[in-house]
Design a protein around this motif. Sequence first.
Motif, mmCIF file in Angstrom:
data_model
loop_
_atom_site.group_PDB
_atom_site.id
_atom_site.type_symbol
_atom_site.label_atom_id
_atom_site.label_comp_id
_atom_site.label_asym_id
_atom_site.label_seq_id
_atom_site.Cartn_x
_atom_site.Cartn_y
_atom_site.Cartn_z
ATOM 1 N N ARG A 136 -74.828 -10.750 -34.705
ATOM 2 C CA ARG A 136 -75.278 -10.586 -34.122
ATOM 3 C C ARG A 136 -75.189 -9.544 -32.695
ATOM 4 N N ARG A 137 -73.821 -8.729 -32.906
ATOM 5 C CA ARG A 137 -72.748 -7.085 -31.861
ATOM 6 C C ARG A 137 -73.595 -6.174 -32.318
ATOM 7 N N ALA A 138 -73.598 -6.377 -34.048
ATOM 8 C CA ALA A 138 -74.239 -5.130 -34.796
ATOM 9 C C ALA A 138 -75.736 -5.149 -34.564
ATOM 10 N N HIS A 139 -76.002 -5.867 -34.379
ATOM 11 C CA HIS A 139 -77.695 -6.644 -34.643
ATOM 12 C C HIS A 139 -78.832 -6.949 -33.512
ATOM 13 N N PRO A 140 -78.346 -6.436 -31.939
ATOM 14 C CA PRO A 140 -78.759 -7.255 -31.370
ATOM 15 C C PRO A 140 -80.190 -8.139 -30.477
ATOM 16 N N GLU A 141 -80.665 -8.027 -30.693
ATOM 17 C CA GLU A 141 -81.980 -7.685 -31.580
ATOM 18 C C GLU A 141 -82.581 -8.807 -32.035
ATOM 19 N N LEU A 142 -81.462 -9.512 -33.327
ATOM 20 C CA LEU A 142 -81.854 -10.045 -34.678
ATOM 21 C C LEU A 142 -82.229 -11.334 -33.844
ATOM 22 N N ARG A 143 -82.719 -12.138 -34.099
ATOM 23 C CA ARG A 143 -83.385 -13.572 -34.096
ATOM 24 C C ARG A 143 -82.955 -14.490 -35.160
ATOM 25 N N VAL A 144 -81.743 -15.224 -34.102
ATOM 26 C CA VAL A 144 -80.573 -15.868 -34.983
ATOM 27 C C VAL A 144 -80.509 -17.279 -34.493
ATOM 28 N N VAL A 145 -81.164 -18.226 -36.221
ATOM 29 C CA VAL A 145 -81.273 -20.205 -35.968
ATOM 30 C C VAL A 145 -79.459 -19.775 -36.085
ATOM 31 N N MET A 146 -78.912 -20.622 -35.626
ATOM 32 C CA MET A 146 -77.791 -20.830 -36.079
ATOM 33 C C MET A 146 -78.336 -22.630 -36.072
#
Length: 346
Positions: free
Chosen positions: A163-173
């Motif tokens: 997430r730090r490397a790709h702050p714009e990536l939308r992620v679902v845990m």
Amino acid sequence: MTQTLTIRRPDDWHLHLRDGEVLKAVLPETARHFGRGIIMPNLVPPVVTHEDAQAYHGRIMEALPEGMSFDPLMVLYLTEDTEPEDVARAHASGLVKAVKLYPAGATTNSASGVQDFTKVAAIFEKMAEIGLPLCVHGEVTDNEVDIFDREAVFIDRVLDPIRRAHPELRVVMEHITTKNGVDYARSGGDNLGATITTHHLIINRNHILVGGIKPHYYCLPVAKREEHRLALREAATSGDATFFVGTDSAPHTDPNKESACGCAGCFTATNTMSCLAEVFEEENALDKLEGFASLNGPAFYGLPANEATITLTKGDPVSYPAKIDTTDGPITVFDPGFPLHWSVEV
Ligand code: NCD
Ligand code: ZN
């Protein structure tokens, strides 16, 4: 006076439908109450390409009984060979709504998952650019790490760096099972969401192990201590839009569960809405059920909530079948361990 609750038709943001005869048997169990589902791609072989997803979508629609409606939201299984252009095409077609990251070896049929996360950086970049969410099975597979710590370690070692490397990536845990997961999801801003299963709101690890081993309560990530279950309950019923239901309903036949090396997965599709109503009532949070089951998920995925509604009515205990039959063998329905008083009408 009869107590009723009418909410928008719910969606399931993490669902295993399998294939073939099992697909035919389990699909109506979800489609009865749910409008849409994020369909897990861990078939054998997995659903890797846009073309695989198109074919699987076709098989699901073919298996849907006459008169039922259900919209399967397709997911690509991320491998180290996945191509950014194929992902972009799949997204542009409107068919594919997410990409799934399985650390190789983390769970059922995850052998083709990712070993070296740097190899998929270009995919994450493309996904961030086009706004396609990444669904993450959040457990490390390191043998040195205790199975009960694998989620917490994954957050520090893998998820946070991604997430730090790709702050714009939308992620679902997906299917979070710990207080650590709840806290991290809460602190993650608008690009981070988390699904919670029905069974993790109901069972802790004692349910699996005390008084004899209960294979039908064994799933991955494995249920943790009571303090974690309570944290999940608090999160799910809080009204925080970060959290939404993903049942992770994962059917395996009884011989495959009740075995010396039993498969992981709880089959919760059949009675999930009755179970959730019971949980939310117990937490004095029936007014938050619609957000968790029907509104927060679509909002995260940028989709409208369903127009249709379901009505839950409280009364005498409802009975659900203990098992559903398939030509591959019976599949045991999740037993919450308490009576279910809320019936569901569509
Ligand atoms: C899932 C399955 O059986 O496919 N099992 C499970 O315990 N949840 C895989 C998964 O989602 O981890
Ligand atoms: Zn799953």
